[in-house]
Design a protein around this motif. Structure first.
Motif, PDB file in Angstrom:
ATOM      1  N   ASN A  25       0.397 -23.329   8.331  1.00  0.00           N
ATOM      2  CA  ASN A  25      -1.053 -23.037   8.606  1.00  0.00           C
ATOM      3  C   ASN A  25      -1.803 -22.557   7.395  1.00  0.00           C
ATOM      4  O   ASN A  25      -1.089 -22.342   6.284  1.00  0.00           O
ATOM      5  CB  ASN A  25      -1.526 -21.839   9.630  1.00  0.00           C
ATOM      6  N   GLU A  26      -2.984 -22.482   7.254  1.00  0.00           N
ATOM      7  CA  GLU A  26      -3.760 -22.089   5.921  1.00  0.00           C
ATOM      8  C   GLU A  26      -3.255 -20.977   5.558  1.00  0.00           C
ATOM      9  O   GLU A  26      -3.028 -20.703   4.216  1.00  0.00           O
ATOM     10  CB  GLU A  26      -5.246 -21.843   6.487  1.00  0.00           C
ATOM     11  N   LYS A  27      -3.287 -19.873   6.099  1.00  0.00           N
ATOM     12  CA  LYS A  27      -2.815 -18.573   5.697  1.00  0.00           C
ATOM     13  C   LYS A  27      -1.535 -18.420   5.212  1.00  0.00           C
ATOM     14  O   LYS A  27      -1.092 -18.018   4.076  1.00  0.00           O
ATOM     15  CB  LYS A  27      -2.844 -17.451   6.940  1.00  0.00           C
ATOM     16  N   ASN A  28      -0.664 -19.119   5.696  1.00  0.00           N
ATOM     17  CA  ASN A  28       0.674 -18.960   5.432  1.00  0.00           C
ATOM     18  C   ASN A  28       1.027 -19.947   4.024  1.00  0.00           C
ATOM     19  O   ASN A  28       1.716 -19.905   3.246  1.00  0.00           O
ATOM     20  CB  ASN A  28       1.797 -19.304   6.359  1.00  0.00           C
ATOM     21  N   GLN A  29       0.014 -20.927   3.947  1.00  0.00           N
ATOM     22  CA  GLN A  29       0.497 -21.839   2.881  1.00  0.00           C
ATOM     23  C   GLN A  29      -0.255 -21.061   1.590  1.00  0.00           C
ATOM     24  O   GLN A  29       0.045 -20.980   0.621  1.00  0.00           O
ATOM     25  CB  GLN A  29      -0.615 -23.156   2.932  1.00  0.00           C
ATOM     26  N   GLN A  30      -1.352 -20.207   1.932  1.00  0.00           N
ATOM     27  CA  GLN A  30      -1.953 -19.184   0.921  1.00  0.00           C
ATOM     28  C   GLN A  30      -0.826 -18.311   0.364  1.00  0.00           C
ATOM     29  O   GLN A  30      -0.670 -18.267  -0.704  1.00  0.00           O
ATOM     30  CB  GLN A  30      -3.080 -18.703   1.364  1.00  0.00           C
ATOM     31  N   LEU A  31      -0.099 -17.830   1.211  1.00  0.00           N
ATOM     32  CA  LEU A  31       1.101 -16.727   1.055  1.00  0.00           C
ATOM     33  C   LEU A  31       2.061 -17.632   0.287  1.00  0.00           C
ATOM     34  O   LEU A  31       2.777 -16.950  -0.469  1.00  0.00           O
ATOM     35  CB  LEU A  31       1.579 -16.474   2.283  1.00  0.00           C
ATOM     36  N   ARG A  32       2.437 -18.801   0.761  1.00  0.00           N
ATOM     37  CA  ARG A  32       3.444 -19.352  -0.126  1.00  0.00           C
ATOM     38  C   ARG A  32       2.975 -19.614  -1.528  1.00  0.00           C
ATOM     39  O   ARG A  32       4.053 -19.387  -2.625  1.00  0.00           O
ATOM     40  CB  ARG A  32       3.739 -20.854   0.572  1.00  0.00           C
ATOM     41  N   PHE A  33       1.836 -19.926  -1.740  1.00  0.00           N
ATOM     42  CA  PHE A  33       1.266 -20.125  -3.016  1.00  0.00           C
ATOM     43  C   PHE A  33       1.456 -18.598  -3.882  1.00  0.00           C
ATOM     44  O   PHE A  33       1.911 -18.556  -5.024  1.00  0.00           O
ATOM     45  CB  PHE A  33      -0.046 -20.355  -3.142  1.00  0.00           C
ATOM     46  N   GLU A  34       1.079 -17.596  -3.347  1.00  0.00           N
ATOM     47  CA  GLU A  34       0.949 -16.384  -3.784  1.00  0.00           C
ATOM     48  C   GLU A  34       2.753 -15.704  -4.214  1.00  0.00           C
ATOM     49  O   GLU A  34       2.765 -15.153  -5.213  1.00  0.00           O
ATOM     50  CB  GLU A  34       0.405 -15.018  -2.888  1.00  0.00           C
ATOM     51  N   MET A  35       3.659 -15.938  -3.176  1.00  0.00           N
ATOM     52  CA  MET A  35       4.803 -15.565  -3.365  1.00  0.00           C
ATOM     53  C   MET A  35       5.781 -16.593  -4.297  1.00  0.00           C
ATOM     54  O   MET A  35       6.584 -16.098  -4.799  1.00  0.00           O
ATOM     55  CB  MET A  35       5.577 -15.377  -1.779  1.00  0.00           C
ATOM     56  N   ARG A  36       5.423 -17.955  -3.992  1.00  0.00           N
ATOM     57  CA  ARG A  36       6.220 -18.868  -4.778  1.00  0.00           C
ATOM     58  C   ARG A  36       5.679 -19.879  -5.524  1.00  0.00           C
ATOM     59  O   ARG A  36       6.164 -20.547  -6.212  1.00  0.00           O
ATOM     60  CB  ARG A  36       6.958 -19.696  -3.655  1.00  0.00           C
ATOM     61  N   GLY A  37       4.219 -19.613  -5.807  1.00  0.00           N
ATOM     62  CA  GLY A  37       3.539 -20.517  -6.453  1.00  0.00           C
ATOM     63  C   GLY A  37       3.434 -22.068  -6.269  1.00  0.00           C
ATOM     64  O   GLY A  37       3.162 -22.817  -7.321  1.00  0.00           O
ATOM     65  N   GLN A  38       3.627 -22.298  -4.897  1.00  0.00           N
ATOM     66  CA  GLN A  38       3.724 -23.737  -4.826  1.00  0.00           C
ATOM     67  C   GLN A  38       2.105 -24.078  -4.169  1.00  0.00           C
ATOM     68  O   GLN A  38       1.399 -23.408  -3.537  1.00  0.00           O
ATOM     69  CB  GLN A  38       4.754 -23.906  -3.545  1.00  0.00           C
ATOM     70  N   GLY A  39       1.810 -25.476  -4.610  1.00  0.00           N
ATOM     71  CA  GLY A  39       0.486 -25.770  -4.491  1.00  0.00           C
ATOM     72  C   GLY A  39       0.049 -26.098  -2.939  1.00  0.00           C
ATOM     73  O   GLY A  39       1.174 -26.888  -2.227  1.00  0.00           O
ATOM     74  N   PRO A  40      -0.827 -25.685  -2.254  1.00  0.00           N
ATOM     75  CA  PRO A  40      -1.034 -25.788  -0.931  1.00  0.00           C
ATOM     76  C   PRO A  40      -1.515 -27.273  -0.467  1.00  0.00           C
ATOM     77  O   PRO A  40      -2.053 -27.948  -1.317  1.00  0.00           O
ATOM     78  CB  PRO A  40      -2.079 -24.981  -0.522  1.00  0.00           C
ATOM     79  N   ALA A  41      -1.211 -27.835   0.766  1.00  0.00           N
ATOM     80  CA  ALA A  41      -1.600 -29.155   1.189  1.00  0.00           C
ATOM     81  C   ALA A  41      -2.889 -28.834   1.993  1.00  0.00           C
ATOM     82  O   ALA A  41      -3.410 -29.842   2.183  1.00  0.00           O
ATOM     83  CB  ALA A  41      -0.550 -29.716   1.894  1.00  0.00           C
ATOM     84  N   ASN A  42      -2.805 -27.591   2.388  1.00  0.00           N
ATOM     85  CA  ASN A  42      -4.081 -27.224   3.383  1.00  0.00           C
ATOM     86  C   ASN A  42      -5.486 -27.320   2.327  1.00  0.00           C
ATOM     87  O   ASN A  42      -5.498 -26.676   1.372  1.00  0.00           O
ATOM     88  CB  ASN A  42      -3.844 -25.984   4.086  1.00  0.00           C
ATOM     89  N   THR A  43      -6.410 -27.995   2.807  1.00  0.00           N
ATOM     90  CA  THR A  43      -7.733 -28.113   2.016  1.00  0.00           C
ATOM     91  C   THR A  43      -8.439 -26.984   1.747  1.00  0.00           C
ATOM     92  O   THR A  43      -8.755 -26.441   0.491  1.00  0.00           O
ATOM     93  CB  THR A  43      -8.619 -28.950   2.882  1.00  0.00           C
ATOM     94  N   ASN A  44      -8.416 -25.999   2.694  1.00  0.00           N
ATOM     95  CA  ASN A  44      -9.034 -24.714   2.351  1.00  0.00           C
ATOM     96  C   ASN A  44      -8.185 -23.748   1.459  1.00  0.00           C
ATOM     97  O   ASN A  44      -8.729 -23.329   0.532  1.00  0.00           O
ATOM     98  CB  ASN A  44      -9.385 -23.978   3.459  1.00  0.00           C
TER      99      ASN A  44
END
Length: 429
Positions: free
Chosen positions: A343-362
């Motif tokens: 989900n959006e929140k955890n894709q954002q968390l993934r970016f913050e912790m792992r630097g990985q680019g989200p697939a979620n648009t927001n």
């Protein structure tokens, strides 16, 4: 237990995937744990939102480097639904690139929820490992169109988009290069030579070698059977021929500033100061920033000289996806967990912790993501990239050819013969 997919259906799914036809769904799945009621193939809202209570055991596969992240996400999921079931969710390290092979050994014993690279999707669908995603319209609307396409066979969504960053681009040290310098490989090599430094790329990986062929008019891809490849990399006519690319690679390899090395060699060189630029992906963004600090730079790949022209280096683009095992004993909860992880929140968390680019648009549009040099470079490179849809015979012949180019063709074997041999291997049945 879900009935196994027939050979005829496997063929149909693969054909639909690679011929551009509409995808076929994987059939229905009904278990004691998942009492979905269907009417003309449509799952009722009541069944879709129902989930069993009591003890629920789930296994999650993800990259070893993601253990801390996924543990945190799993804990938040269990907290969210603690009143509805007694969860026992375990994490096991499994590389995304090897997920398909691990699952295919025994689907019923595989993880309930798993992360995998998008190029494995078609095989997993054809094998019956994945069902069409529930709430597909909502999931499609929440994610980038390119990520949705990577998670789909035809028009049917089979997995949850997780990242949109599995590609490669250029890292460079701003102490040595300005924005004009990084436009061409030639200029970068010249600067590295003058400073007795190195520029790296991994020519032992066919994944990266696509860079030299991708924008030349020479082609490679899957045939309609979804298994074998077509390839024109040995083409002898046209503005750019196969031998032109081979000669361009030999010219790069001849520079004392060029270093053919795997990821570990690239990182070691960056950390000891001998490497000032290299081709890699977002997984090294944190290490680059730590090593180079304010001199850390990232950009699309440069052009290189081929047949007296400047050719923009291409790239394969890739996406990480979350799948739900069609054989999960707790399928409904596995679906909910997959949605939670992606989900959006955890894709954002993934970016913050792992630097990985989200697939979620927001999440992808957030200021933090947009300000990431690595993600910006990947977006700029995306104009010159394509989805990796290649059969298994691609990898070894390309690696053998590229390693000989990296060594300077020491045996002096005729380049056209080497190209012909490579293409013969790539297109083998």
């Amino acid at each position: 237990m879900r009935k196994k997919i027939s050979t005829l259906l496997i063929t149909a799914v693969l054909a639909a995937s690679f011929s551009g036809c509409a995808g076929t769904n994987g059939g229905s799945r009904i278990t004691d744990a998942d009492t979905k009621q269907q009417n003309n193939g449509i799952i009722s809202d009541e069944a879709e939102t129902s989930a069993e209570t009591g003890d629920v055991e789930l296994t999650v596969w993800g990259a070893e480097e993601d253990e801390a992240l996924l543990t945190q996400i799993i804990e938040s999921f269990q907290q969210e639904y603690k009143e509805q079931a007694n969860f026992h969710i375990s994490f096991s390290a499994q590389s995304e690139s090897g997920c398909k092979d691990a699952l295919m050994g025994d689907l019923e014993a595989g993880a309930d929820v798993f992360a995998f690279a998008d190029d494995q999707l078609n095989t997993l669908v054809a094998a019956g490992a994945l069902e069409p995603v529930e709430n597909a319209d909502r999931i499609k609307a929440e994610n980038l169109p390119s990520a949705v396409a990577a998670a789909s066979v035809g028009n049917t969504l089979y997995a949850y988009p997780l990242t949109a960053d599995n590609g490669y681009f250029l890292y460079y040290n701003k102490r040595y290069f300005n924005e004009q310098d990084i436009k061409t490989f030639d200029r970068m090599l010249q600067i590295a030579e003058e400073n007795e430094k190195k520029i790296t790329m991994d020519w032992s990986s066919a994944w990266y070698i696509y860079s030299f062929f991708g924008n030349t008019g020479l082609e490679v891809g899957l045939n309609s059977d979804g298994i074998t490849n077509f390839c024109t990399w040995n083409q002898t006519e046209g503005d750019i021929r196969g031998v032109d690319v081979a000669n361009a690679m030999l010219a790069i390899a001849s520079s004392p500033a060029f270093l053919n090395t795997v990821e570990e060699g690239f990182l070691e060189g960056v950390q000891n100061g001998s490497v000032i630029a290299g081709v890699s992906g977002v997984w090294n963004a944190v290490a680059m920033e730590e090593a180079w600090g304010t001199d850390y730079g990232a950009a699309k790949l440069p052009t290189y000289t081929c047949a007296k022209k400047q050719i923009q280096m291409a790239s394969f683009s890739g996406y990480k996806l979350i799948g739900v095992n069609a054989y999960s004993k707790h399928y409904t909860w596995a679906v909910r967990l997959a949605e939670w992880i992606s989900n959006e929140k955890n894709q954002q968390l993934r970016f913050e912790m792992r630097g990985q680019g989200p697939a979620n648009t927001n999440a992808a549009a957030s200021a933090d993501v947009q300000n990431s040099p690595a993600i910006t470079a990947l977006i700029d490179q995306s104009e010159f990239s394509c989805l990796q849809r290649i059969g298994g015979n691609f990898w070894d012949p390309v690696t053998a050819f590229a390693l000989n180019m990296a060594s300077g063709n020491p045996g002096g074997k005729r380049l056209q013969d080497q190209l012909d041999s490579m293409v013969e291997g790539i297109t083998a049945p």
